[in-house]
Design an enzyme around this catalytic site. Structure first.
Site, PDB file in Angstrom:
ATOM      1  N   LYS A 105      37.045  67.079  26.726  1.00 43.31           N
ATOM      2  CA  LYS A 105      38.089  67.597  25.839  1.00 43.31           C
ATOM      3  C   LYS A 105      39.440  67.161  26.365  1.00 43.31           C
ATOM      4  O   LYS A 105      39.604  66.926  27.569  1.00 43.31           O
ATOM      5  CB  LYS A 105      38.040  69.130  25.799  1.00 43.31           C
ATOM      6  CG  LYS A 105      38.672  69.742  24.575  1.00 43.31           C
ATOM      7  CD  LYS A 105      37.721  69.712  23.403  1.00 43.31           C
ATOM      8  CE  LYS A 105      38.336  70.262  22.142  1.00 43.31           C
ATOM      9  NZ  LYS A 105      37.345  70.399  21.067  1.00 43.31           N
ATOM     10  N   GLY A 115      42.863  75.970   8.131  1.00 47.50           N
ATOM     11  CA  GLY A 115      43.153  74.577   8.445  1.00 47.50           C
ATOM     12  C   GLY A 115      41.976  73.736   7.997  1.00 47.50           C
ATOM     13  O   GLY A 115      41.284  74.059   7.026  1.00 47.50           O
TER      14      GLY A 115
HETATM   15  P1  NAD Z   1      43.685  73.261  12.228  1.00 47.63           P
HETATM   16  O1  NAD Z   1      44.868  73.054  13.090  1.00 47.63           O
HETATM   17  O2  NAD Z   1      43.458  72.354  11.071  1.00 47.63           O
HETATM   18  O3  NAD Z   1      43.717  74.757  11.615  1.00 47.63           O
HETATM   19  C1  NAD Z   1      43.886  75.903  12.375  1.00 47.63           C
HETATM   20  C2  NAD Z   1      44.174  77.050  11.425  1.00 47.63           C
HETATM   21  O4  NAD Z   1      44.222  78.271  12.162  1.00 47.63           O
HETATM   22  C3  NAD Z   1      45.518  76.951  10.696  1.00 47.63           C
HETATM   23  O5  NAD Z   1      45.358  77.391   9.361  1.00 47.63           O
HETATM   24  C4  NAD Z   1      46.394  77.930  11.448  1.00 47.63           C
HETATM   25  O6  NAD Z   1      47.457  78.443  10.650  1.00 47.63           O
HETATM   26  C5  NAD Z   1      45.386  78.995  11.769  1.00 47.63           C
HETATM   27  N1  NAD Z   1      45.779  79.876  12.846  1.00 47.63           N
HETATM   28  C6  NAD Z   1      46.364  79.589  14.038  1.00 47.63           C
HETATM   29  N2  NAD Z   1      46.579  80.723  14.725  1.00 47.63           N
HETATM   30  C7  NAD Z   1      46.093  81.730  13.960  1.00 47.63           C
HETATM   31  C8  NAD Z   1      46.014  83.130  14.113  1.00 47.63           C
HETATM   32  N3  NAD Z   1      46.474  83.728  15.208  1.00 47.63           N
HETATM   33  N4  NAD Z   1      45.443  83.839  13.128  1.00 47.63           N
HETATM   34  C9  NAD Z   1      44.967  83.244  12.011  1.00 47.63           C
HETATM   35  N5  NAD Z   1      45.017  81.938  11.808  1.00 47.63           N
HETATM   36  C10 NAD Z   1      45.583  81.199  12.769  1.00 47.63           C
HETATM   37  O7  NAD Z   1      42.434  73.298  13.201  1.00 47.63           O
HETATM   38  P2  NAD Z   1      40.900  73.081  12.839  1.00 47.63           P
HETATM   39  O8  NAD Z   1      40.562  71.663  13.045  1.00 47.63           O
HETATM   40  O9  NAD Z   1      40.607  73.742  11.538  1.00 47.63           O
HETATM   41  O10 NAD Z   1      40.188  73.885  14.026  1.00 47.63           O
HETATM   42  C11 NAD Z   1      40.020  75.305  13.980  1.00 47.63           C
HETATM   43  C12 NAD Z   1      39.038  75.720  15.053  1.00 47.63           C
HETATM   44  O11 NAD Z   1      37.798  75.040  14.854  1.00 47.63           O
HETATM   45  C13 NAD Z   1      39.443  75.383  16.488  1.00 47.63           C
HETATM   46  O12 NAD Z   1      38.932  76.389  17.341  1.00 47.63           O
HETATM   47  C14 NAD Z   1      38.741  74.079  16.770  1.00 47.63           C
HETATM   48  O13 NAD Z   1      38.523  73.859  18.147  1.00 47.63           O
HETATM   49  C15 NAD Z   1      37.434  74.335  16.041  1.00 47.63           C
HETATM   50  N6  NAD Z   1      36.698  73.140  15.672  1.00 47.63           N
HETATM   51  C16 NAD Z   1      37.255  72.160  14.904  1.00 47.63           C
HETATM   52  C17 NAD Z   1      36.498  71.054  14.549  1.00 47.63           C
HETATM   53  C18 NAD Z   1      37.040  69.999  13.627  1.00 47.63           C
HETATM   54  O14 NAD Z   1      36.264  69.087  13.260  1.00 47.63           O
HETATM   55  N7  NAD Z   1      38.277  70.058  13.185  1.00 47.63           N
HETATM   56  C19 NAD Z   1      35.194  70.918  15.031  1.00 47.63           C
HETATM   57  C20 NAD Z   1      34.650  71.929  15.813  1.00 47.63           C
HETATM   58  C21 NAD Z   1      35.417  73.034  16.131  1.00 47.63           C
END
Ligand code: NAD
Length: 424
Positions: A99, A220
């Site tokens: 990571k 997100g």
């Molecule tokens: P992103 O940046 O696109 O979205 C994150 C979202 O969370 C945003 O809408 C933001 O406003 C919201 N957020 C942040 N703080 C918050 C809070 N305190 N309360 C409520 N909402 C809040 O990120 P993403 O890619 O959607 O990733 C989200 C999670 O999923 C992370 O933990 C990431 O590690 C995990 N993840 C992502 C992927 C991927 O393919 N993108 C894969 C596996 C895991």
């Protein structure tokens, strides 16, 4: 709790299930193989702390996203790299885990500053990564455009085209069809597989999908696509939130119009959207805390780690938690919820759709032959189904406390077997 200690507490729970002669291999999983860190700058005087953690490569090249966030810390990146190692093993991918992270609030950067920072990060990690060595991808606040800048910078260093060195790229630079939605898509597959098993349970047998209510924290990439695909599948998504707050629409919201409204207003908090219309009469604004405590069937934490912790675990009313974020339920909360009978589909499986399609992207890059979206979706469903069946088989009828432990044991046994073959 320190995020890495939280992650390791699961490894501790696995220990009793590992053969005594294998314990020394388990110990290797308690620390990352490499921690690379440096202060980088974005072409100006401002410096940002940057990390790349390469956790374990027994099963294949390190694999894991890069996060841009003001709260990134070394222990957080270590925890996320550990989870990637376990997740790739659970999904059956030929990868280890890693990571990356930069301590920065990207919302405060101009587009030019963001590009310079992304390029500076790629230049810093270039000597340590590569398509057969360590393959980064997007994570929170990083996206295909950032991967394009990073790939371009990396290729300047190595002096040849190497699309397989990063995944989550734009299609034109070797990205895969279906990658953007893959994590959300995989999560909905996982929920579907679970419900098929639960049909034997009278509570779920009688409930049509259209009456299964879902609340999603985070709107997100992951949260939005989970909402969209779950709605298309027939689930009733009643609440979503972002960092500014959330919205509750009793009769079910429309994720697409909610996203359009969020883009216009800056947050979902005032978007009460049903069908193609957003109107205050359809719903109400709720806080993030209220969203987590809604009396829904399925709760989907899809934002950051630790959202469900010992302070709110008792107040969670959902019967199923789909862990779409990494580490959204702390180990203390996990214990409380397991005792309550809440079914938690663990992150190391539930959100593996993203890395699985990253793997498909990498395979396509290495072979130079590209697949259509339908083919990617079908392959993802098959891969997730195989992984789910393995976990379910290990769990059902066993004395294991939950699906998480079943998944961890499978992953750790597999990594240990590979470690034994490589380095005694
Ligand atoms: P992103 O940046 O696109 O979205 C994150 C979202 O969370 C945003 O809408 C933001 O406003 C919201 N957020 C942040 N703080 C918050 C809070 N305190 N309360 C409520 N909402 C809040 O990120 P993403 O890619 O959607 O990733 C989200 C999670 O999923 C992370 O933990 C990431 O590690 C995990 N993840 C992502 C992927 C991927 O393919 N993108 C894969 C596996 C895991």
């Amino acid at each position: 709790m320190d995020p890495f200690q939280n992650a390791l507490s699961y490894l501790k729970q696995v220990e009793p299930y590992i053969k005594p002669e294998d314990k020394k291999y388990l110990s290797r999983l308690k620390t990352p193989q490499n921690i690379i860190k440096v202060k980088i700058n974005n072409g100006k005087t401002k410096e940002f702390q940057a990390f790349r953690v390469q956790y374990n490569d027994a099963l294949g090249p390190y694999k894991g996203g890069i996060r841009f966030h003001q709260n990134v810390s070394e222990t957080e990146v270590m925890a996320l790299a550990f989870w990637m190692t376990i997740k790739c093993a659970v999904a059956g991918l030929p990868y280890g885990g890693g990571k990356g992270g930069v301590v920065v609030d990207p919302k405060k950067l101009s587009s030019g500053e963001l590009e310079r920072l992304s390029r500076a990060y790629a230049k810093f990690i270039a000597p340590f990564i590569g398509e057969k060595k360590d393959v980064p991808a997007p994570d929170v606040n990083t996206n295909p455009q950032i991967m394009a800048w990073m790939l371009d910078e990396y290729e300047k260093v190595v002096k040849y085209r190497s699309p397989g060195a990063f995944t989550g790229k734009p299609l034109l630079l070797g990205g895969s069809a279906g990658r953007t939605k893959a994590t959300g898509q995989g999560g909905v597959f996982a929920l579907k597989f679970l419900l098929e098993k639960l049909k034997k349970n009278t509570l779920w047998a009688k409930k049509p999908i259209s009456q299964i209510t879902v609340a999603i924290q985070g709107f997100g990439n992951v949260g939005y696509y989970f909402a969209k695909i779950a709605s298309e599948f027939g689930f009733k998504v009643v609440a979503v939130s972002d960092s500014q707050g959330g919205v509750y629409v009793k009769d079910g919201l429309n994720p697409e119009t909610t996203l359009a409204c969020k883009k216009e207003k800056g947050s979902v908090a005032s978007c009460y959207c049903r069908g193609s219309v957003c109107d205050i009469r359809y719903g109400k604004t709720i806080t993030n805390e209220q969203l987590l405590e809604l009396p829904v069937d399925v709760l989907v934490p899809a934002a950051l780690e630790g959202a469900i912790n010992k302070k709110n675990a008792d107040k969670i009313k959902a019967k199923i938690i789909m862990e779409m974020a990494n580490g959204p339920v702390t180990s203390e909360a996990d214990e409380i919820l397991t005792k309550k009978g809440t079914i938690i589909v663990p992150d190391i499986f539930a959100n593996a759709g993203g890395v699985s399609v990253s793997y498909f992207e990498w395979v396509q890059n290495l072979s130079g032959y590209y697949w259509e979206e339908k083919e990617v979706d079908e392959k993802l469903e098959k891969l997730m189904k195989r992984a789910f069946e393995r976990i379910w088989e290990k769990f059902i009828g066993s004395s294991l406390p939950n699906l998480r432990m079943a998944a961890y044991i499978l992953a750790v046994e597999k990594i240990i077997a590979a470690e034994k073959l490589r380095r005694t």
